[in-house]
Motif scaffolding. Structure first.
Motif, short mmCIF file in Angstrom:
data_model
loop_
_atom_site.label_atom_id
_atom_site.label_comp_id
_atom_site.label_asym_id
_atom_site.label_seq_id
_atom_site.Cartn_x
_atom_site.Cartn_y
_atom_site.Cartn_z
N UNK A 170 98.56 116.26 -75.26
CA UNK A 170 99.72 116.23 -74.37
C UNK A 170 99.34 115.77 -72.97
N UNK A 171 98.19 116.23 -72.47
CA UNK A 171 97.73 115.79 -71.15
C UNK A 171 97.48 114.29 -71.12
N UNK A 172 96.88 113.78 -72.19
CA UNK A 172 96.62 112.35 -72.25
C UNK A 172 97.92 111.56 -72.28
N UNK A 173 98.91 112.06 -73.03
CA UNK A 173 100.21 111.37 -73.06
C UNK A 173 100.85 111.35 -71.68
N UNK A 174 100.77 112.47 -70.97
CA UNK A 174 101.34 112.52 -69.63
C UNK A 174 100.65 111.53 -68.70
N UNK A 175 99.32 111.48 -68.77
CA UNK A 175 98.58 110.54 -67.92
C UNK A 175 98.91 109.10 -68.27
N UNK A 176 99.02 108.82 -69.55
CA UNK A 176 99.37 107.46 -69.94
C UNK A 176 100.76 107.08 -69.41
N UNK A 177 101.70 108.03 -69.49
CA UNK A 177 103.04 107.76 -68.99
C UNK A 177 103.03 107.53 -67.48
N UNK A 178 102.25 108.35 -66.74
CA UNK A 178 102.16 108.16 -65.29
C UNK A 178 101.53 106.81 -64.95
#
Length: 242
Positions: free
Chosen positions: A137-145
């Motif tokens: 989930x953290x990686x997905x958030x970073x990718x989205x940012x």
């Protein structure tokens, strides 16, 4: 065999014992086949001798050889029966070997499964899966940012490019307008500016039977009496001539 094992301290496994018994049975079958082949050859010889003695009129000899032929044929049948029995024993031994191999394989598989089950720690696996889900989930958030930041940068660059393109286009059109205004100033006031677009409009108007439109007569001479489309066409014509 037991004396050798006692002296040398080597134990024979059940699988090796079964293999030894199978070799002994195969050897006994080969010996029976050899003896049976000899008896069959002897049977053929006795038949030939009986025929020869019968032709010679020796009846007593024929009777003795006939009894010998009967015994020989019985022994041939016995050899067939013994070979069949040995084959049955060999099949039993092969079945035992197969069962032993299957048991060994199942034992090894059971041990491996037990070791794997002992190595599996369910709480630890659950903790690992929870951490994996959190990191994912953290990686997905970073990718989205990162995607949003890249899109913002690219949008700014696109806006800058559009602004620069608009400035360049305006400058070019202004230069074209200046040249065109100079040419229009040098041209007579009552002369209409003809272009392929206005000519085509006149041709269509004449073909339809309606009144013909000219750029010079009705709207007054110069750029002020021209439509936007005619003015743009005049600028392009002036650019081609210049």
């Amino acid at each position: 065999m037991n004396i050798i094992e006692t002296l040398f301290g080597r134990t024979v496994t059940p699988a090796e014992r079964l293999r030894q018994h199978q070799r002994a049975l195969a050897k006994a079958q080969r010996e029976l086949d050899r003896e049976r082949t000899k008896l069959e050859q002897q049977e053929k010889k006795l038949v030939a001798d009986i025929k020869k003695s019968a032709k010679a009129g020796q009846l007593n000899a024929c009777k003795v050889m006939a009894k010998d032929l009967v015994r020989t044929r019985r022994y041939v049948q016995k050899f067939y029966q013994m070979r069949t029995q040995l084959q049955a024993v060999g099949l039993r031994i092969q079945t035992l070997r197969s069962n032993q191999q299957m048991a060994d394989a199942m034992r090894g598989a059971t041990r491996a499964m037990g070791a794997m089950n002992r190595g599996l720690n369910l709480p630890q696996i659950q903790r690992i899966m929870h951490e994996f889900e959190k990191e994912s989930a953290t990686m997905d958030m970073k990718e989205e940012m990162m995607s949003d930041a890249v899109d913002d940068v690219m949008d700014d660059e696109l806006e800058d490019e559009e602004e620069e393109g608009d400035k360049i286009l305006k400058q070019v059109l202004d230069e074209i307008g200046v040249d065109l205004s100079q040419q229009l100033a040098d041209a007579p006031s009552g002369v209409a500016i003809s272009s392929p677009l206005t000519e085509s409009k006149q041709a269509v108007a004449v073909g339809d039977g309606g009144p013909s439109h000219s750029t010079g007569g009705g709207g007054g001479g110069g750029e002020g009496g021209m439509s936007d489309e005619d003015a743009l066409q005049a600028r392009l014509d002036a650019l081609r001539r210049g």
